[in-house]
Structures are given as structure tokens and as C-alpha cells.
Write an enzyme that holds these catalytic residues in place. Structure first.
Site, PDB file in Angstrom:
ATOM      1  N   GLU A 116       0.831  -1.218   0.000  1.00  0.00           N
ATOM      2  CA  GLU A 116       0.000   0.000   0.000  1.00  0.00           C
ATOM      3  C   GLU A 116       0.867   1.270   0.000  1.00  0.00           C
ATOM      4  O   GLU A 116       0.387   2.344   0.375  1.00  0.00           O
ATOM      5  CB  GLU A 116      -0.950   0.007   1.213  1.00  0.00           C
ATOM      6  CG  GLU A 116      -1.841  -1.214   1.349  1.00  0.00           C
ATOM      7  CD  GLU A 116      -2.875  -1.379   0.247  1.00  0.00           C
ATOM      8  OE1 GLU A 116      -2.868  -0.581  -0.717  1.00  0.00           O
ATOM      9  OE2 GLU A 116      -3.680  -2.315   0.334  1.00  0.00           O
ATOM     10  N   HIS A 139      -2.789   2.480   8.406  1.00  0.00           N
ATOM     11  CA  HIS A 139      -3.884   1.682   7.822  1.00  0.00           C
ATOM     12  C   HIS A 139      -4.051   0.397   8.622  1.00  0.00           C
ATOM     13  O   HIS A 139      -3.056  -0.224   9.011  1.00  0.00           O
ATOM     14  CB  HIS A 139      -3.560   1.349   6.364  1.00  0.00           C
ATOM     15  CG  HIS A 139      -4.408   0.267   5.784  1.00  0.00           C
ATOM     16  ND1 HIS A 139      -5.779   0.374   5.654  1.00  0.00           N
ATOM     17  CD2 HIS A 139      -4.096  -0.967   5.294  1.00  0.00           C
ATOM     18  CE1 HIS A 139      -6.248  -0.734   5.102  1.00  0.00           C
ATOM     19  NE2 HIS A 139      -5.255  -1.569   4.885  1.00  0.00           N
ATOM     20  N   HIS A 141      -7.358  -2.842   9.893  1.00  0.00           N
ATOM     21  CA  HIS A 141      -8.605  -3.529   9.567  1.00  0.00           C
ATOM     22  C   HIS A 141      -9.486  -3.706  10.814  1.00  0.00           C
ATOM     23  O   HIS A 141      -9.739  -4.838  11.236  1.00  0.00           O
ATOM     24  CB  HIS A 141      -8.302  -4.922   8.985  1.00  0.00           C
ATOM     25  CG  HIS A 141      -7.399  -4.927   7.792  1.00  0.00           C
ATOM     26  ND1 HIS A 141      -6.692  -6.041   7.373  1.00  0.00           N
ATOM     27  CD2 HIS A 141      -7.077  -3.941   6.902  1.00  0.00           C
ATOM     28  CE1 HIS A 141      -5.988  -5.753   6.285  1.00  0.00           C
ATOM     29  NE2 HIS A 141      -6.201  -4.482   5.983  1.00  0.00           N
ATOM     30  N   GLU A 169     -17.748  12.119  22.209  1.00  0.00           N
ATOM     31  CA  GLU A 169     -16.408  12.582  21.851  1.00  0.00           C
ATOM     32  C   GLU A 169     -16.157  12.575  20.345  1.00  0.00           C
ATOM     33  O   GLU A 169     -15.228  13.242  19.868  1.00  0.00           O
ATOM     34  CB  GLU A 169     -15.336  11.746  22.561  1.00  0.00           C
ATOM     35  CG  GLU A 169     -15.274  10.325  22.100  1.00  0.00           C
ATOM     36  CD  GLU A 169     -14.020   9.605  22.603  1.00  0.00           C
ATOM     37  OE1 GLU A 169     -14.044   8.371  22.627  1.00  0.00           O
ATOM     38  OE2 GLU A 169     -13.031  10.254  22.950  1.00  0.00           O
ATOM     39  N   HIS A 210     -12.872  -3.448   3.695  1.00  0.00           N
ATOM     40  CA  HIS A 210     -11.426  -3.659   3.832  1.00  0.00           C
ATOM     41  C   HIS A 210     -10.873  -3.103   5.147  1.00  0.00           C
ATOM     42  O   HIS A 210     -10.303  -3.839   5.938  1.00  0.00           O
ATOM     43  CB  HIS A 210     -10.686  -3.036   2.631  1.00  0.00           C
ATOM     44  CG  HIS A 210      -9.210  -3.278   2.647  1.00  0.00           C
ATOM     45  ND1 HIS A 210      -8.486  -3.694   1.552  1.00  0.00           N
ATOM     46  CD2 HIS A 210      -8.297  -3.153   3.639  1.00  0.00           C
ATOM     47  CE1 HIS A 210      -7.213  -3.833   1.896  1.00  0.00           C
ATOM     48  NE2 HIS A 210      -7.074  -3.506   3.139  1.00  0.00           N
TER      49      HIS A 210
HETATM   50  P1  13P Z   1       1.038  -5.366   3.225  1.00  0.00           P
HETATM   51  O1  13P Z   1       1.464  -6.605   3.949  1.00  0.00           O
HETATM   52  O2  13P Z   1       1.585  -5.310   1.821  1.00  0.00           O
HETATM   53  O3  13P Z   1       1.349  -4.118   4.014  1.00  0.00           O
HETATM   54  O4  13P Z   1      -0.543  -5.433   3.030  1.00  0.00           O
HETATM   55  C1  13P Z   1      -1.403  -5.500   4.124  1.00  0.00           C
HETATM   56  C2  13P Z   1      -2.690  -4.821   3.877  1.00  0.00           C
HETATM   57  O5  13P Z   1      -3.379  -4.469   4.829  1.00  0.00           O
HETATM   58  C3  13P Z   1      -3.137  -4.557   2.483  1.00  0.00           C
HETATM   59  O6  13P Z   1      -4.163  -3.629   2.455  1.00  0.00           O
HETATM   60 ZN    ZN Z   2      -5.351  -3.576   4.321  1.00  0.00          ZN
END
Ligand code: 13P
Ligand code: ZN
Length: 271
Positions: A116, A139, A141, A169, A210
Site C-alpha cells: 500500500e 492503515h 482492519h 467525543e 477492507h
Molecule cells: P502489506 O502486507 O503489503 O502491508 O498489506 C497488508 C494490507 O493491509 C493490504 O491492504
Molecule cells: Zn489492508
């Protein structure tokens, strides 16, 4: 040279990633982080002239030419970063208008930066234009934000309002709201460009089905942004299927914003 594993930027990142794993936001190799570093902060720990190898990035980002980033490696597990940061993390300097990354430290098993990287670098460009102090793109999940993208309209105003209503908040922590992208193929320049565009108006960008991107001036602020949005999403997922008897009114949200001196996204409250 000082030991780079003791550098504050390194210990903070390792601590943050370990904490993200503990929150359940980063299963397997899920998630990635990039931190903009200044040469003055780096030079006690490494020689910026000593390039280990160069890596093509596949995109251009002239604004970032010569800038340094501490970044997670692709395929690396947040769970493990504390045990061998030099394998799972790297420090790169962008060169050739962003088309090349010069590796100065890390990725010791021959690895490379996250898949990413385009979304990270392009988001840094967007956020630096809005706020020159922005340093971090993060980033991950988180389950409840992800779950919400299955059952809630992806309209940004509606999504933001639902989160703001979940706890007092939220409107204070992210008054500009959250932006939302529909499902897209990840790891591409296209999702990188789309994310960067969304980063022009908010520090949080949800990737439907995602995860989420956050931006901020340091790791704590960025972690806290995602933590707050994820908490709101958790409450939403607990109550969405139940009759709602009470909520925070738009008047209440306005009073919160006024009291705490934040500017709410224009047009997001119905008054
Ligand atoms: P990477 O291992 O390449 O960082 O990918 C993980 C991920 O969350 C892809 O969106
Ligand atoms: Zn991801």
C-alpha cells in the site's frame, strides 16, 4: 552512531504496532504504517549517504522527493515487529521524483515496503498540503468499522453522522467527519489516488469491506482517531438492529462542537 533501535521514532512505532495488534486491528500481515522523518532526527542513527539498495515505487510524487519515511514491510506481521524491527520495517528516502525509494535501513531479509505504499505516499502529499505538520499515515482492519460498511449506506455524510451520534467525543475528535471509498482493488496506484483525494478533506478514510486509513501529526493522534471511530462503529453494530429510543441530537452535536472549539464539516448537521 547511536543505536537506531533506541530512537524515539522507532520505539514509538514498534509500541504502536504492537498495540494495534492487541486491539485486533492487524491480523496476519494486515495493516501498514508510514512515518515521515526529518533528516536531523535520523542522522544521529544512520549515514543518509549509505544507500543499501534502491526500489522502484511505480508512481511519482515529486513533492516527496528527498523525504525520509519509516515504513512497514509487505507481508510482515504487526504481532512480530517487536522481535525484529530491522526485518519488518525499513527507512527509505524517495528519489527521482518519487519513482524510486532508496533503502537506508531495514528490510533485512531482502523485503520491501508495504504493497500500500502508493496510498501512503499519495496520502502524505495530500495531508502535507492541508497541514505541514502531518507525519503519519496508518492503515488497519478494525472489525466494527469494516462490519459497518456491509450494513450502512456508504454515503459519507450519513456514515459520519451515524458515528458522531454514537458517543459525545466523536464530533470533537473528528469534526471533519470520515470519508468513504467503495470497495476497490487494494495495493494499486488507483486506490492510492482515490485515498489521497479523500484525504484532502478528512483525516479518516474508510475502505469499504477492507479497513480504514488515518492521518495525523504523530502516532498517538492517528491511533486515537481510529480508536475513536472504531469505538463508535462498535456501538453502532451493537445497536443498529434495535429500536433506537434516544440519540445525540444535531443541536447537541453543535453544542459539543462549540464548547470544544472545533469546526464541524459544513452541511453535515441539520439545524
Ligand atoms: P502489506 O502486507 O503489503 O502491508 O498489506 C497488508 C494490507 O493491509 C493490504 O491492504
Ligand atoms: Zn489492508
Amino acid at each position: 552512531m547511536k543505536d537506531i533501535l533506541t530512537a524515539p521514532f522507532m520505539t514509538e512505532l514498534v509500541r504502536t504496532m504492537t498495540n494495534m495488534y492487541a486491539h485486533g486491528w492487524d491480523e496476519r500481515n494486515g495493516g501498514n504504517v508510514s512515518v515521515l522523518l526529518e533528516e536531523a532526527a535520523l542522522s544521529p542513527y544512520l549515514n543518509p549517504q549509505a544507500v543499501i539498495r534502491t526500489l522502484p515505487t511505480g508512481f511519482e510524487a515529486p513533492e516527496l522527493d528527498g523525504r525520509y519515511f519509516l515504513v512497514t514491510g509487505t507481508g510482515k506481521y504487526f504481532k512480530n515487529v517487536q522481535y525484529d524491527p530491522a526485518k519488518d520495517l525499513g527507512i527509505v528516502r524517495l528519489a527521482k521524483g518519487g519513482a524510486q525509494a532508496e533503502l537506508l535501513w531495514g528490510f533485512s531479509d531482502g523485503g520491501r515496503f508495504t504493497s500500500e505504499f502508493p496510498a501512503h505516499m499519495m496520502s502524505h502529499v495530500s495531508r502535507l498540503r492541508v497541514d505541514p505538520l502531518n507525519k503519519v499515515i496508518l492503515h488497519c482492519h478494525p472489525a466494527n468499522l469494516l462490519a459497518m460498511t456491509f450494513v450502512h449506506a456508504l454515503d459519507e455524510k450519513a456514515f459520519t453522522r451515524s458515528l458522531w451520534q454514537m458517543c459525545s467525543e466523536c464530533v470533537i475528535v473528528f469534526p471533519e467527519g470520515v470519508n468513504v471509498l467503495p470497495w476497490m482493488l487494494c495495493g494499486t496506484n488507483e486506490i492510492g489516488e482515490a485515498t489521497a483525494k479523500k484525504m484532502e478533506t478528512a483525516r479518516l478514510v474508510v475502505w469499504a469491506q477492507h479497513g480504514i486509513y488515518g492521518a495525523g501529526k504523530d502516532l498517538d493522534e492517528t491511533f486515537g482517531l481510529i480508536e475513536t471511530a472504531e469505538k463508535a462503529a462498535e456501538i453502532y453494530m451493537k445497536i443498529a438492529h434495535l429500536p433506537r429510543l434516544n440519540t445525540i441530537s444535531d443541536e447537541g452535536l453543535t453544542r459539543l462542537a462549540e464548547h470544544y472549539g472545533v469546526k464541524v464539516r459544513d452541511g453535515y448537521l441539520n439545524l
